[in-house]
Scaffold this motif. Structure first.
Motif, short mmCIF file in Angstrom:
data_model
loop_
_atom_site.label_atom_id
_atom_site.label_comp_id
_atom_site.label_asym_id
_atom_site.label_seq_id
_atom_site.Cartn_x
_atom_site.Cartn_y
_atom_site.Cartn_z
N THR A 172 0.83 -1.21 0.00
CA THR A 172 0.00 0.00 0.00
C THR A 172 0.86 1.25 0.00
N LEU A 173 1.86 1.27 0.83
CA LEU A 173 2.74 2.44 0.92
C LEU A 173 3.48 2.66 -0.39
N GLY A 174 3.90 1.57 -1.03
CA GLY A 174 4.62 1.69 -2.30
C GLY A 174 3.78 2.32 -3.39
N ILE A 175 2.55 1.84 -3.55
CA ILE A 175 1.67 2.41 -4.58
C ILE A 175 1.32 3.85 -4.24
N THR A 176 1.09 4.12 -2.96
CA THR A 176 0.70 5.47 -2.54
C THR A 176 1.82 6.48 -2.80
N THR A 177 3.05 6.14 -2.42
CA THR A 177 4.14 7.09 -2.63
C THR A 177 4.46 7.24 -4.11
N ASP A 178 4.28 6.17 -4.89
CA ASP A 178 4.52 6.29 -6.33
C ASP A 178 3.51 7.21 -6.99
N LEU A 179 2.30 7.29 -6.44
CA LEU A 179 1.28 8.18 -6.99
C LEU A 179 1.44 9.62 -6.50
N PHE A 180 1.80 9.80 -5.22
CA PHE A 180 1.78 11.13 -4.61
C PHE A 180 3.15 11.73 -4.32
N ASN A 212 -4.32 19.91 7.30
CA ASN A 212 -2.89 19.68 7.56
C ASN A 212 -2.03 20.48 6.58
N ARG A 213 -2.54 21.63 6.17
CA ARG A 213 -1.92 22.40 5.08
C ARG A 213 -0.46 22.74 5.37
N ALA A 214 -0.12 23.01 6.61
CA ALA A 214 1.25 23.43 6.93
C ALA A 214 2.28 22.36 6.57
N ASN A 215 1.84 21.11 6.52
CA ASN A 215 2.77 20.02 6.23
C ASN A 215 2.70 19.51 4.80
N VAL A 216 1.70 19.94 4.04
CA VAL A 216 1.52 19.42 2.68
C VAL A 216 2.53 20.07 1.74
N PRO A 217 3.33 19.27 1.02
CA PRO A 217 4.29 19.85 0.06
C PRO A 217 3.57 20.67 -1.02
N THR A 218 4.22 21.71 -1.45
CA THR A 218 3.66 22.55 -2.52
C THR A 218 4.15 22.01 -3.86
N VAL A 219 3.26 21.34 -4.58
CA VAL A 219 3.61 20.74 -5.87
C VAL A 219 2.45 20.91 -6.84
N THR A 220 2.74 20.70 -8.11
CA THR A 220 1.70 20.60 -9.13
C THR A 220 1.72 19.18 -9.69
N ILE A 221 0.70 18.81 -10.44
CA ILE A 221 0.62 17.44 -10.94
C ILE A 221 1.62 17.17 -12.07
N THR A 222 2.33 18.18 -12.54
CA THR A 222 3.37 17.95 -13.54
C THR A 222 4.77 18.00 -12.93
N ASP A 223 4.85 18.16 -11.61
CA ASP A 223 6.16 18.06 -10.93
C ASP A 223 6.51 16.58 -10.77
N LYS A 224 7.79 16.27 -10.90
CA LYS A 224 8.21 14.87 -10.82
C LYS A 224 8.42 14.46 -9.36
N VAL A 225 8.16 13.16 -9.11
CA VAL A 225 8.47 12.61 -7.79
C VAL A 225 9.97 12.34 -7.73
N TRP A 226 10.47 12.02 -6.54
CA TRP A 226 11.91 11.91 -6.30
C TRP A 226 12.59 10.92 -7.23
N TRP A 227 12.02 9.73 -7.41
CA TRP A 227 12.72 8.72 -8.22
C TRP A 227 12.61 8.97 -9.72
N ASP A 228 11.79 9.92 -10.11
CA ASP A 228 11.56 10.20 -11.54
C ASP A 228 12.53 11.29 -12.00
N GLN A 229 13.82 10.96 -12.01
CA GLN A 229 14.84 11.96 -12.33
C GLN A 229 15.38 11.77 -13.75
#
Length: 460
Positions: free
Chosen positions: A140-148, A443-460
């Motif tokens: 579950t964590l793997g699919i979730t982090t890969d999406l978000f 929980n806005r103070a902790n939510v990263p500021t991103v757009t849906i076209t920003d890449k996740v960490w492993w997508d380099q």
């Protein structure tokens, strides 16, 4: 007279209160179970927690709230009306992912945390339940982090009296957690110190050897996912994990559905029906006379297999077929064929051509057998495209229909090549899901500021 009446009323009220007090103490006035909601028990045994978590994984991780959206973006489906059409133009708002986020954190990850905690309590020790819970948590964590991308985990799951605004773990840390969960799961699954036998397991029926294979296979998936970060080390580690992974289609990590609990894409088509099969996938299958065509794609009103060009709103195109949207079609958390495709790519990238070819052919054979129910050796001998990196990833894309893996692989490799949808509201195909509206609200103070076209960490 008025004062006398007030005194009498006051005395009566006092006596009534005393009566209630006395009878309640003796347990004879009010049923002690009157305010207990039978549909919301305060404690649930492990054998009842387990199937609920698994069904939620099948419905939410692999259903309408996740797979439908990214399979539209991958042009496996096309959204032809309503919300699905807007998603085909890459409009996905925080409100659109609320259900996915909430169900992931409550029905799956929170309940799995409770399951593992219960399995470690004195008197109910069960390392086997612990190990299964850890594999499900990692999945579950793997699919979730890969999406978000970055997600809450280490600071979450403290309950209503704990931290209600958890920080977000960076994705690199989340990946470390995934591997730790899987590494810890294996000895727990092999433990001989078990108080309670596993029951309620709708995925493997308590078969611990299969859960161990699943742990290693999921590990291989996520090592491959780090190929742009680790390079050849990712391929080497993926192959090492795969050695102890699935050995045949009989080991597939599937969530079953049935007539009384129907497949999530079937339910979506029955209730809304605003997706059709995408032309990118259908044309690929038709051009190669692929035996999976009639299983993935339902013939349209003219008896033809026709895909909808992305964004065209072609409601006369073919609907999803029985291998995707059958009433009782199981959904795939991970399969033997995916594992063999991982091996094929890893060997190919490391220059191990002979091993790559063998894994490539085994992957396609396993996929064809699972989908069609028949050995397709003749088709493989005559029609299987020659092995290249593109053919490996294209065949994996076909195999991964109805899962999140085509989206993960496309971001990592750029394969298959996909064109931007007409009328797109973004300048590129989205590379992540937005964070949920509930998180932005509470929980806005902790939510990263991103757009849906920003890449996740492993997508380099």
């Amino acid at each position: 007279m008025k004062n006398k009446m007030n005194k009498i009323k006051g005395l009566a009220l006092a006596l009534f209160a005393m009566l209630i007090s006395l009878t309640s103490c003796e347990g004879e006035w009010i049923d002690s179970e009157l305010n207990i909601d039978p549909d919301a028990p305060s404690d649930v045994p492990m054998n009842l927690l387990l199937p609920g978590i698994q069904q939620s994984m099948g419905y939410n991780l692999m259903g309408n709230n996740s797979v439908r959206t990214n399979n539209i973006w991958m042009q496996i489906f096309d959204g032809v009306s309503r919300q699905s059409f807007t998603e085909a133009r890459y409009q996905l708002t925080p409100a659109d992912v609320n259900n996915l986020w909430i169900n992931t954190y409550t029905e799956m990850m929170m309940n799995t945390t409770i399951l593992v905690q219960k399995s470690r309590m004195e008197g109910s020790e069960s390392p086997h339940y612990t190990g299964i819970g850890q594999v499900m948590q990692a999945t579950t964590l793997g699919i979730t982090t890969d999406l978000f991308g970055d997600v809450p985990f280490s600071d979450a799951f403290e309950g209503s009296r704990g931290n209600l605004t958890p920080v977000y773990d960076e994705q690199q840390k989340v990946y470390d957690t995934i591997f730790t969960l899987l590494d810890n799961a294996v000895p727990n699954l092999n433990s001989s110190e078990n108080t309670f036998a596993v029951s309620g397991d709708v995925i493997y029926g308590g078969n611990l050897a299969k859960w161990e294979k699943a742990a290693n296979s999921i590990k291989a998936r996520h090592y491959l996912q780090l190929s742009n970060v680790l390079g050849n080390e990712a391929y080497t580690k993926a192959l090492a994990a795969a050695q102890d992974g699935f050995e045949s289609n009989a080991d597939d990590y599937l969530v079953p559905f049935e007539d009384s609990n129907r497949n999530p894409i079937f339910q979506f088509m029955e209730q809304r029906g605003d997706i059709r099969m995408g032309a990118t996938l259908v044309d690929l299958l038709v051009s190669n006379d692929d035996p999976r065509l009639e299983f993935y794609v339902e013939a349209n009103g003219d008896g033809e297999f026709v895909g909808s060009e992305i964004g065209s709103q072609n409601e006369s195109a073919s609907a999803p077929g029985p291998a995707i949207a059958g009433t009782d079609q199981a959904v795939k958390l991970m399969t033997y064929s995916e594992l063999k495709f991982i091996e094929a790519e890893a060997h190919f990238r490391l220059g191990q051509t002979t091993e790559a070819q063998a894994a490539y052919e085994a992957a396609v054979a396993a996929s064809l057998l699972r989908v069609t129910g028949e050995d397709q050796s003749d088709w493989i001998a005559s029609n299987l495209p020659g092995m290249t990196l593109e053919s490996i990833l294209t065949q994996k894309y076909i195999d991964g229909v109805g899962t999140n893996q085509p989206y993960a692989d496309w971001r990592r490799t750029g394969l298959p090549s996909l064109e931007l949808a007409p009328g797109a509201v973004t300048s590129s195909i989205p590379t992540r899901f937005p964070y949920a509206q509930n998180e932005l609200d509470y929980n806005r103070a902790n939510v990263p500021t991103v757009t849906i076209t920003d890449k996740v960490w492993w997508d380099q």
